[in-house]
Design a protein around this motif. Structure first.
Motif, PDB file in Angstrom:
ATOM      1  N   ASP A 235       0.868  -1.170   0.000  1.00 17.48           N
ATOM      2  CA  ASP A 235       0.000   0.000   0.000  1.00 17.48           C
ATOM      3  C   ASP A 235       0.910   1.226   0.000  1.00 17.48           C
ATOM      4  O   ASP A 235       1.503   1.563   1.027  1.00 17.48           O
ATOM      5  CB  ASP A 235      -0.900  -0.007   1.234  1.00 17.48           C
ATOM      6  CG  ASP A 235      -1.873   1.165   1.256  1.00 17.48           C
ATOM      7  OD1 ASP A 235      -1.995   1.836   0.228  1.00 17.48           O
ATOM      8  OD2 ASP A 235      -2.484   1.405   2.313  1.00 17.48           O
ATOM      9  N   ALA A 236       1.052   1.869  -1.156  1.00 10.89           N
ATOM     10  CA  ALA A 236       2.021   2.955  -1.286  1.00 10.89           C
ATOM     11  C   ALA A 236       1.439   4.114  -2.070  1.00 10.89           C
ATOM     12  O   ALA A 236       0.521   3.950  -2.879  1.00 10.89           O
ATOM     13  CB  ALA A 236       3.291   2.452  -1.980  1.00 10.89           C
ATOM     14  N   THR A 237       1.994   5.291  -1.821  1.00 12.40           N
ATOM     15  CA  THR A 237       1.632   6.506  -2.549  1.00 12.40           C
ATOM     16  C   THR A 237       2.893   7.108  -3.150  1.00 12.40           C
ATOM     17  O   THR A 237       3.872   7.339  -2.438  1.00 12.40           O
ATOM     18  CB  THR A 237       0.967   7.538  -1.616  1.00 12.40           C
ATOM     19  OG1 THR A 237      -0.188   6.954  -1.002  1.00 12.40           O
ATOM     20  CG2 THR A 237       0.549   8.775  -2.394  1.00 12.40           C
ATOM     21  N   LEU A 238       2.872   7.353  -4.462  1.00 13.10           N
ATOM     22  CA  LEU A 238       4.031   7.889  -5.176  1.00 13.10           C
ATOM     23  C   LEU A 238       3.669   9.219  -5.813  1.00 13.10           C
ATOM     24  O   LEU A 238       2.631   9.339  -6.454  1.00 13.10           O
ATOM     25  CB  LEU A 238       4.496   6.924  -6.263  1.00 13.10           C
ATOM     26  CG  LEU A 238       4.707   5.455  -5.880  1.00 13.10           C
ATOM     27  CD1 LEU A 238       5.168   4.667  -7.100  1.00 13.10           C
ATOM     28  CD2 LEU A 238       5.701   5.320  -4.747  1.00 13.10           C
ATOM     29  N   TYR A 239       4.541  10.211  -5.654  1.00 15.10           N
ATOM     30  CA  TYR A 239       4.397  11.502  -6.329  1.00 15.10           C
ATOM     31  C   TYR A 239       5.403  11.522  -7.480  1.00 15.10           C
ATOM     32  O   TYR A 239       6.615  11.582  -7.248  1.00 15.10           O
ATOM     33  CB  TYR A 239       4.665  12.652  -5.354  1.00 15.10           C
ATOM     34  CG  TYR A 239       3.521  12.952  -4.413  1.00 15.10           C
ATOM     35  CD1 TYR A 239       2.898  14.201  -4.415  1.00 15.10           C
ATOM     36  CD2 TYR A 239       3.059  11.995  -3.522  1.00 15.10           C
ATOM     37  CE1 TYR A 239       1.847  14.481  -3.548  1.00 15.10           C
ATOM     38  CE2 TYR A 239       2.006  12.255  -2.649  1.00 15.10           C
ATOM     39  CZ  TYR A 239       1.411  13.508  -2.674  1.00 15.10           C
ATOM     40  OH  TYR A 239       0.364  13.774  -1.813  1.00 15.10           O
ATOM     41  N   VAL A 240       4.902  11.472  -8.705  1.00 12.91           N
ATOM     42  CA  VAL A 240       5.743  11.294  -9.894  1.00 12.91           C
ATOM     43  C   VAL A 240       5.690  12.542 -10.764  1.00 12.91           C
ATOM     44  O   VAL A 240       4.600  13.039 -11.086  1.00 12.91           O
ATOM     45  CB  VAL A 240       5.276  10.065 -10.704  1.00 12.91           C
ATOM     46  CG1 VAL A 240       6.096   9.925 -11.984  1.00 12.91           C
ATOM     47  CG2 VAL A 240       5.373   8.809  -9.863  1.00 12.91           C
ATOM     48  N   ARG A 252       4.311   7.681   1.863  1.00 15.04           N
ATOM     49  CA  ARG A 252       4.061   6.430   2.579  1.00 15.04           C
ATOM     50  C   ARG A 252       4.258   5.242   1.656  1.00 15.04           C
ATOM     51  O   ARG A 252       3.687   5.192   0.570  1.00 15.04           O
ATOM     52  CB  ARG A 252       2.635   6.403   3.128  1.00 15.04           C
ATOM     53  CG  ARG A 252       2.301   5.166   3.949  1.00 15.04           C
ATOM     54  CD  ARG A 252       0.870   5.262   4.416  1.00 15.04           C
ATOM     55  NE  ARG A 252       0.526   4.211   5.353  1.00 15.04           N
ATOM     56  CZ  ARG A 252      -0.521   3.397   5.220  1.00 15.04           C
ATOM     57  NH1 ARG A 252      -1.311   3.527   4.174  1.00 15.04           N
ATOM     58  NH2 ARG A 252      -0.785   2.489   6.119  1.00 15.04           N
ATOM     59  N   TYR A 253       5.082   4.311   2.101  1.00 16.45           N
ATOM     60  CA  TYR A 253       5.252   3.047   1.392  1.00 16.45           C
ATOM     61  C   TYR A 253       5.208   1.951   2.453  1.00 16.45           C
ATOM     62  O   TYR A 253       6.082   1.857   3.309  1.00 16.45           O
ATOM     63  CB  TYR A 253       6.576   2.997   0.637  1.00 16.45           C
ATOM     64  CG  TYR A 253       6.582   2.002  -0.505  1.00 16.45           C
ATOM     65  CD1 TYR A 253       6.624   2.435  -1.817  1.00 16.45           C
ATOM     66  CD2 TYR A 253       6.521   0.621  -0.261  1.00 16.45           C
ATOM     67  CE1 TYR A 253       6.610   1.528  -2.869  1.00 16.45           C
ATOM     68  CE2 TYR A 253       6.496  -0.282  -1.303  1.00 16.45           C
ATOM     69  CZ  TYR A 253       6.537   0.171  -2.606  1.00 16.45           C
ATOM     70  OH  TYR A 253       6.501  -0.727  -3.651  1.00 16.45           O
ATOM     71  N   ALA A 278       8.905   6.395   4.554  1.00 21.73           N
ATOM     72  CA  ALA A 278       8.613   7.559   3.720  1.00 21.73           C
ATOM     73  C   ALA A 278       9.935   8.142   3.240  1.00 21.73           C
ATOM     74  O   ALA A 278      10.981   7.954   3.872  1.00 21.73           O
ATOM     75  CB  ALA A 278       7.819   8.606   4.501  1.00 21.73           C
ATOM     76  N   LYS A 279       9.885   8.847   2.126  1.00 23.40           N
ATOM     77  CA  LYS A 279      11.105   9.444   1.603  1.00 23.40           C
ATOM     78  C   LYS A 279      11.549  10.601   2.473  1.00 23.40           C
ATOM     79  O   LYS A 279      10.739  11.442   2.880  1.00 23.40           O
ATOM     80  CB  LYS A 279      10.895   9.931   0.163  1.00 23.40           C
ATOM     81  CG  LYS A 279      12.201  10.314  -0.538  1.00 23.40           C
ATOM     82  CD  LYS A 279      12.017  10.428  -2.033  1.00 23.40           C
ATOM     83  CE  LYS A 279      13.356  10.568  -2.736  1.00 23.40           C
ATOM     84  NZ  LYS A 279      13.216  10.614  -4.196  1.00 23.40           N
TER      85      LYS A 279
END
Length: 339
Positions: A235-240, A252-253, A278-279
């Motif tokens: 369950d992850a969120t990526l800003y690309v 969040r990853y 998180a990054k």
């Protein structure tokens, strides 16, 4: 006569450039946009690892008990020119996972690996290097990412999971403000793993199963060999950044490992471990600021060149039509020759 011929030549040249502008934008430019030889993707992340069972034995901790370790993850993907060519870019990934409190390396969690990417599409290419059969995307999404679903490869599953576009957003760096990014959600469902999580066995005896569950009354023989089924949920969120296709920020990853309980036992899936990170903010800011360099280069090729063709085509076409009009006007003024 010379003006008429020159005008016609300029009109033809202008029309060619006008036709070349959209052809370059839509078809030719993408052929020149490729992953560079010196591609390097660096990231720093902080988070925690929570264990609900012993890694060596799979023995579950008593209810309500768990072991949580703060972690730091430093990843570095670098190109390998000796294994790459004009079509393929091979990258080596080194990931160091350490205890954030002590700095001690946590071995065996992320072994060194390699990726084989198509320079133009950024997709994994299976079969180039023996044993590397990844498909879909891993290191980055394609240059020119779209508002769609992408297949994201998962090594534990040996299969792809969905990476879904959900919305647009803006990110701020130190120098760059309001950079447009696409937000993607990765995974979300429990999927069967192709292999056990690092350090866990493929099978256990009935005796070990009784010890792991804390239930000596399980109706199984002590010497029975039980093959374990492991599952994973990401369950992850990526800003690309869509132009370059690089993930700039990960708020969040999280991924979780489960073991399936025998039929009739509850819950269906017993959680074994969870990793969430998180990054690092400083790493994200650096990536946001440096991304503009590559965005400009890609936009120059995709937009600047066809815009130049468009302007030059209009200029040549206008000049040619003007010369042609003047030549026609002069011809009308000249008296007819005697025969």
């Amino acid at each position: 006569m010379r003006r008429s011929r020159a005008g016609l030549a300029l009109v033809v040249a202008g029309c060619i450039l006008l036709l070349l502008a959209p052809a370059w934008r839509l078809g030719i430019a993408p052929l020149f946009i490729r992953l560079p030889d010196d591609l390097e993707v660096i990231g720093a992340y902080t988070g925690k690892m929570t264990l609900f069972a012993e890694r060596q034995t799979s023995k579950l901790y008593p209810p309500g008990q768990k072991v949580t370790t703060p972690i730091r993850i430093d990843s570095r993907d670098t190109s390998v020119p000796s294994l790459s060519n004009r079509r393929v870019l091979v990258m080596k990934e080194r990931v160091l996972v350490s205890d954030a409190a002590t700095g001690e390396a946590l071995e065996g969690l992320r072994p060194e690996t390699m990726y084989v990417l198509d320079r133009r599409t950024c997709r994994n290419i299976p079969g180039v290097i023996e044993g590397i059969e990844r498909r879909g995307y891993t290191v980055k999404l394609p240059m020119g990412a779209q508002k769609k679903v992408y297949a994201m490869w998962d090594n534990d599953l040996e299969a792809s999971i969905p990476c879904r576009f959900v919305k647009e957003a803006r990110l701020d760096g130190d120098r760059v403000k309001g950079l447009k990014v696409y937000v993607y959600k990765v995974g979300g469902s429990i999927e069967k793993m192709a292999r056990p999580p690092s350090g866990l066995p493929e099978s256990i005896t009935g005796k070990a199963a009784k010890a792991a569950t804390g239930n000596p009354g399980l109706p199984i023989a002590d010497d029975l060999e039980i093959k374990l089924e492991y599952f994973k949920r990401t369950d992850a969120t990526l800003y690309v950044e869509p132009t370059v296709g690089t993930t700039l920020y990960v708020p969040r990853y999280r991924y979780q490992y489960f073991m399936k309980n025998p039929p009739g036992r509850s819950p269906t899936y017993q959680k074994l471990a969870e990793v969430e990170y998180a990054k690092d903010r400083a790493s994200a800011i650096e990536d946001i600021d440096s991304s503009t360099k590559y965005i400009r280069l890609i936009n120059l090729d995709k937009r600047g060149v066809p815009f130049f063709f468009l302007l030059m085509g209009l200029a040549l076409l206008g000049t040619g039509l003007l010369l042609g009009a003047r030549a026609a006007k002069l011809n009308r003024r000249q008296p007819p020759s005697d025969t």
